[in-house]
Design a protein around this motif. Structure first.
Motif, short mmCIF file in Angstrom:
data_model
loop_
_atom_site.label_atom_id
_atom_site.label_comp_id
_atom_site.label_asym_id
_atom_site.label_seq_id
_atom_site.Cartn_x
_atom_site.Cartn_y
_atom_site.Cartn_z
N SER A 62 0.84 -1.20 0.00
CA SER A 62 0.00 0.00 0.00
C SER A 62 0.88 1.25 0.00
CB SER A 62 -0.89 0.03 1.25
OG SER A 62 -1.82 -1.02 1.23
N GLY A 63 0.30 2.38 -0.44
CA GLY A 63 1.02 3.64 -0.47
C GLY A 63 1.36 4.10 0.94
N MET A 64 2.36 4.98 1.02
CA MET A 64 2.85 5.37 2.35
C MET A 64 1.75 6.00 3.21
SD MET A 64 5.90 7.92 3.48
CE MET A 64 7.29 7.01 2.79
N ASP A 65 0.92 6.85 2.63
CA ASP A 65 -0.08 7.53 3.44
C ASP A 65 -1.10 6.53 4.00
OD1 ASP A 65 -0.02 10.34 4.05
OD2 ASP A 65 -2.14 10.35 3.45
N LYS A 66 -1.46 5.58 3.19
CA LYS A 66 -2.40 4.54 3.63
C LYS A 66 -1.75 3.71 4.74
CE LYS A 66 -6.28 2.27 2.50
NZ LYS A 66 -7.04 1.63 1.45
N ARG A 67 -0.50 3.36 4.54
CA ARG A 67 0.19 2.58 5.56
C ARG A 67 0.31 3.36 6.87
NH1 ARG A 67 5.19 1.62 4.94
NH2 ARG A 67 5.69 2.65 2.98
N MET A 68 0.48 4.68 6.76
CA MET A 68 0.56 5.48 7.98
C MET A 68 -0.78 5.59 8.69
SD MET A 68 3.30 8.29 6.66
CE MET A 68 3.13 9.35 8.06
N ASP A 69 -1.86 5.57 7.92
CA ASP A 69 -3.19 5.54 8.54
C ASP A 69 -3.35 4.29 9.40
OD1 ASP A 69 -4.09 7.89 7.40
OD2 ASP A 69 -5.06 6.90 5.70
N TRP A 70 -2.75 3.23 8.96
CA TRP A 70 -2.87 1.95 9.65
C TRP A 70 -1.50 1.49 10.11
CZ3 TRP A 70 -7.71 0.66 10.73
CH2 TRP A 70 -8.73 1.26 9.96
N ARG A 71 -0.78 2.40 10.70
CA ARG A 71 0.62 2.15 11.05
C ARG A 71 0.77 0.92 11.95
NH1 ARG A 71 5.87 2.50 9.48
NH2 ARG A 71 7.24 3.48 11.02
N PHE A 72 -0.21 0.68 12.82
CA PHE A 72 -0.04 -0.44 13.75
C PHE A 72 -0.05 -1.78 13.03
CE2 PHE A 72 -4.40 -2.08 14.25
CZ PHE A 72 -5.15 -1.04 13.73
N ILE A 73 -0.71 -1.84 11.88
CA ILE A 73 -0.65 -3.07 11.08
C ILE A 73 0.64 -3.08 10.26
CG2 ILE A 73 -1.79 -4.40 9.25
CD1 ILE A 73 -4.45 -3.21 10.24
N ASP A 74 0.98 -1.93 9.69
CA ASP A 74 2.20 -1.79 8.89
C ASP A 74 3.44 -2.21 9.69
OD1 ASP A 74 3.69 -0.83 6.60
OD2 ASP A 74 4.18 0.96 7.76
N LEU A 75 3.44 -1.91 10.97
CA LEU A 75 4.60 -2.21 11.81
C LEU A 75 4.79 -3.70 12.07
CD1 LEU A 75 4.39 0.71 14.43
CD2 LEU A 75 6.19 0.38 12.73
N ARG A 76 3.80 -4.50 11.69
CA ARG A 76 3.98 -5.96 11.85
C ARG A 76 4.97 -6.53 10.86
NH1 ARG A 76 -2.46 -7.39 12.34
NH2 ARG A 76 -2.77 -6.40 14.38
N GLN A 77 5.23 -5.79 9.79
CA GLN A 77 6.20 -6.29 8.81
C GLN A 77 7.55 -6.48 9.46
OE1 GLN A 77 6.29 -4.68 4.75
NE2 GLN A 77 4.77 -3.19 5.49
N ARG A 78 8.22 -7.52 9.07
CA ARG A 78 9.47 -7.88 9.70
C ARG A 78 10.50 -6.76 9.61
NH1 ARG A 78 13.31 -12.60 7.58
NH2 ARG A 78 14.93 -12.26 9.15
N ARG A 79 10.56 -6.11 8.46
CA ARG A 79 11.58 -5.05 8.30
C ARG A 79 11.23 -3.84 9.17
NH1 ARG A 79 11.60 -1.29 4.05
NH2 ARG A 79 13.57 -2.05 3.21
N ASN A 80 9.96 -3.57 9.36
CA ASN A 80 9.59 -2.45 10.22
C ASN A 80 9.92 -2.75 11.68
OD1 ASN A 80 8.76 -0.80 8.17
ND2 ASN A 80 6.61 -1.43 8.28
N ASN A 81 9.69 -3.98 12.07
CA ASN A 81 10.06 -4.38 13.42
C ASN A 81 11.57 -4.22 13.62
OD1 ASN A 81 11.05 -6.58 15.39
ND2 ASN A 81 8.87 -6.43 15.86
N LEU A 82 12.32 -4.61 12.60
CA LEU A 82 13.78 -4.52 12.71
C LEU A 82 14.24 -3.06 12.89
CD1 LEU A 82 16.62 -5.75 12.62
CD2 LEU A 82 16.50 -5.70 10.11
N ILE A 83 13.57 -2.14 12.20
CA ILE A 83 13.93 -0.72 12.31
C ILE A 83 13.98 -0.30 13.78
CG2 ILE A 83 13.09 1.64 11.95
CD1 ILE A 83 11.98 0.62 9.21
#
Lengths: 447, 447
Positions: free
Chosen positions: A122-143
């Motif tokens: 999904s686009g960045m703005d959409k992902r930011m709307d749902w950041r708590f789901i976006d953060l489940r991605q492994r690379r986001n967790n690693l950040i």
């Protein structure tokens, strides 16, 4: 809680009964066998269940239990958090870690709404709307694990050297840097409070208090209507300030050692995973970092064919990229200190060299982007006041700040550094939005 | 900077040439000899100069230099920061560390205004007006070194256990806890931003993100018109949140181990100095801390002859002191978890026990003062919404928060703890104003 096993611990665990907890990443619901990929904060594991699709009307309890389990797995939605009790089996053929868990039973903690509002692409703005789901991605967790390691290594560097950690107030009676880009609010009726744009005033105050060496990692606020990939309305600032320096070089020497130490800690703990998920080989910078005076930097950039459009003599973002490219080609280094800024483009509190009139300050660039301004501060009250007046500032508004210099103060200096910028560059990300837990910008105040 | 010697290093240093930097604490300007007590961030040392009061008109340069030095020492004002170059001599008769420096020359960095606006016995409000001078006192400096050690030990405890450190935003589009005690401001024109009263929403969000275990040490803001010794408008909150707990007991078990670890670190590093300057023997608490259900606490307090005036069933400050006195007398312990609060006096997001209806939460008292509320959170969206409605909250205002529970979330819980309260009690201080770098209250927004 005692019986939960982390997924990262499965490989070294013997076959047998096991319970793991996490969320459903995918379900592959085949006719004869069901596979679930379950992820927790440490990794992912494949769960397997031989499907029971039909049973006789007079089937035994065991068979109806099997049917119920199959149906509950079929009904699992992505994101559902659950605990699985099952049987661990090592099996080389399983790609994901070489282990598999045969499902015995499932305890669903919270079923996810089946309509997941975002996907990983999904686009960045959409992902930011749902950041708590976006953060489940492994690379986001690693950040954020990298951020944790980076910060802790910096704090440990300082604590080992007897620095004092500060928490300076973010509510102030007067602006900390300038009147621009300032949030203000009503404070208990008739007062006005401003949000700190930096801990500048107070970390200098700590020098007048004889604290010697201090650091703070905390929030700062800029009502900056900027939409670049490098700016945020609220961000975490890494600040240090030290006494009894001879020049900004003492500050730079501390900062480069700090960064080399912290990046080495990141490489050691997360280097392999960063390479896997970000395609980046973390480079521990060699010491000292290259230094280039600003005037020389302009000559170098001009020789590369780029003319900065700024008229104030400062580098623009493309100029910063150009000089960093030069440094990478010439010295093989990702960092460069640009020094000797003239006073016109520096705040009034930067000390000036007595011979050249240039400020005793630097910017630190990392892979072409400014991450820090550092300086020796002017501690002589008469000079400080003259420089403030020269900049057109009203001394009345600076009263509390100027007081710090009237009752004794040592020579001192320090730097401020944007944590997210360092993280963004370290991981090769294109925007600080990607490396901020919850980004704040002019059009982004939620969730 | 290289040649500066810290005062704490003098004792182990050989006699001879030395340079130290610090500020003038006292000058004793006797006819034949001058003494200066110079303090830096590590200690104090006596400087000595044989006075030259008169010289002949045709005196040699050496004599006129001696006269000039004597006069400049006579003119030294308290608080002046300077570097002294001189000769170190060990001498058992010198009370202050057994060393003395014979002054060769002085470099004055910044002379202090001779009219020092406060003394060490000035009233608290006056000292807060001139906090940067007040902080030069040795015991005030120690407070912030203790804070540094306490925090670093807590963070190290968490980092060693794979917690992720968060920096949650302090600017929010909706209140984080309640509509009361809330600062608000205009945000880029037509929006309204609120300052976070706690990181509650976002540390729960991190659980829905699968972060597992998180902590944050950061600023929170309460527009609380309270003037007690335990309340501040802005303070540093120590927060943690963990997933896959069975009850609030898992949170309590982590917090008590965390505190015991951190207090042990403080005792080891600063125990002797705390005993000297605060007259307090730091006690490392034994594990587990005592637990007392709230109803039982009321019985105990009543048996001690105290009847709480509150009608909502919560403890009042005197009740907290009474139950802590009981615990100290009965268990010899400074800490006590009060558990099983009824839902009427807890926020809507606290989970309730299915059998008793009481919340799965606790308060932690330390020497009679509440320092923490901890709880398992309600993670089932239907129950959470019902509890919010029961409390009279509008679900629309909680939209972003409630979303965290719709797409899968593990059972979780955590605590928030006021850093200054812990520090105040640990050091036996009477007010958090004394242990806050720059206190903020309804009538205190500067310096």
């Amino acid at each position: 809680m005692s019986e939960r096993v982390l997924i990262s611990e499965l490989q070294s665990r013997a076959d047998g009964a096991v319970s793991v907890s996490g969320w459903v990443e995918t379900v592959r619901d085949q006719k004869k066998v069901q596979f679930v990929i379950l992820r927790d904060e440490t990794g992912a594991v494949q769960l397997v269940n031989p499907a029971t699709r039909e049973i006789a009307d007079d089937a035994a309890t065991e068979a109806s239990d099997a049917l119920a389990l199959t149906e509950s797995i079929s009904a699992l939605s992505t994101g559902t958090f659950l605990t699985v009790h099952g049987t661990l089996k090592h099996d080389e053929r399983v790609k994901l870690g070489g282990t598999e868990i045969k499902i015995g039973s499932l305890d669903i903690a919270a079923a996810a709404d089946p309509e997941t509002p975002i996907a990983s692409d999904s686009g960045m703005d959409k992902r930011m709307d749902w950041r708590f789901i976006d953060l489940r991605q492994r690379r986001n967790n690693l950040i954020f694990r990298v951020q944790t390691t980076l910060e802790h290594a910096m704090r440990t560097y300082w604590v080992d050297r007897d620095y004092i950690e500060l928490h300076t107030p973010k509510l102030m009676s007067s602006p900390s840097e300038s009147n621009a880009e300032l949030f203000s609010m009503e404070y208990f009726g008739d007062q006005t409070a401003y949000l700190a744009q930096s801990p500048q005033h107070y970390k200098q105050m700590a020098q007048a208090s004889g604290f010697g060496k201090i650091f703070e990692i905390g929030d700062v606020f800029r009502a900056d209507p900027s939409f670049t990939s490098r700016h945020a309305t609220e961000f975490t600032s890494v600040d240090a300030e030290i006494s009894w320096i001879d020049s900004h070089e003492d500050v730079a020497a501390m900062q480069e050692e700090l960064l080399a130490t912290a990046i080495a800690a990141v490489k050691e703990k997360h280097g392999a995973e960063i390479a896997e998920l970000f395609g980046i080989e973390v480079t521990v910078p060699s010491l000292p970092f290259p230094r280039i005076p600003l005037a020389e930097a302009h000559d170098i950039i001009a020789a590369r064919g780029y003319q900065t459009p700024r008229t104030d003599g400062d580098l623009d973002p493309e100029g910063e990229r150009q000089i960093s490219a030069h440094v990478a080609e010439t010295f093989g280094h990702q960092f460069v200190f640009i020094t000797d800024y003239h006073a016109g483009i520096r705040p009034f509190y930067h000390m000036r060299d007595e011979k050249t009139g240039l400020t005793k300050s630097y910017d630190l660039l990392f892979q072409g982007v400014e991450i820090t301004t550092g300086a020796q501060r002017e501690h002589r009250i008469d000079v400080l006041e003259a420089q403030a007046v020269e900049k057109g500032l009203a001394l009345e508004g600076l009263e509390h700040y100027l007081d710090f210099f009237r009752y004794g103060v040592p020579p001192h200096g320090g730097f401020g550094m944007g944590l997210a910028r360092v993280l963004m560059l370290l991981l090769g990300e294109s925007s600080i939005r990607e490396v901020t837990f919850l980004f704040r910008g002019p059009t982004r105040l939620a969730p």
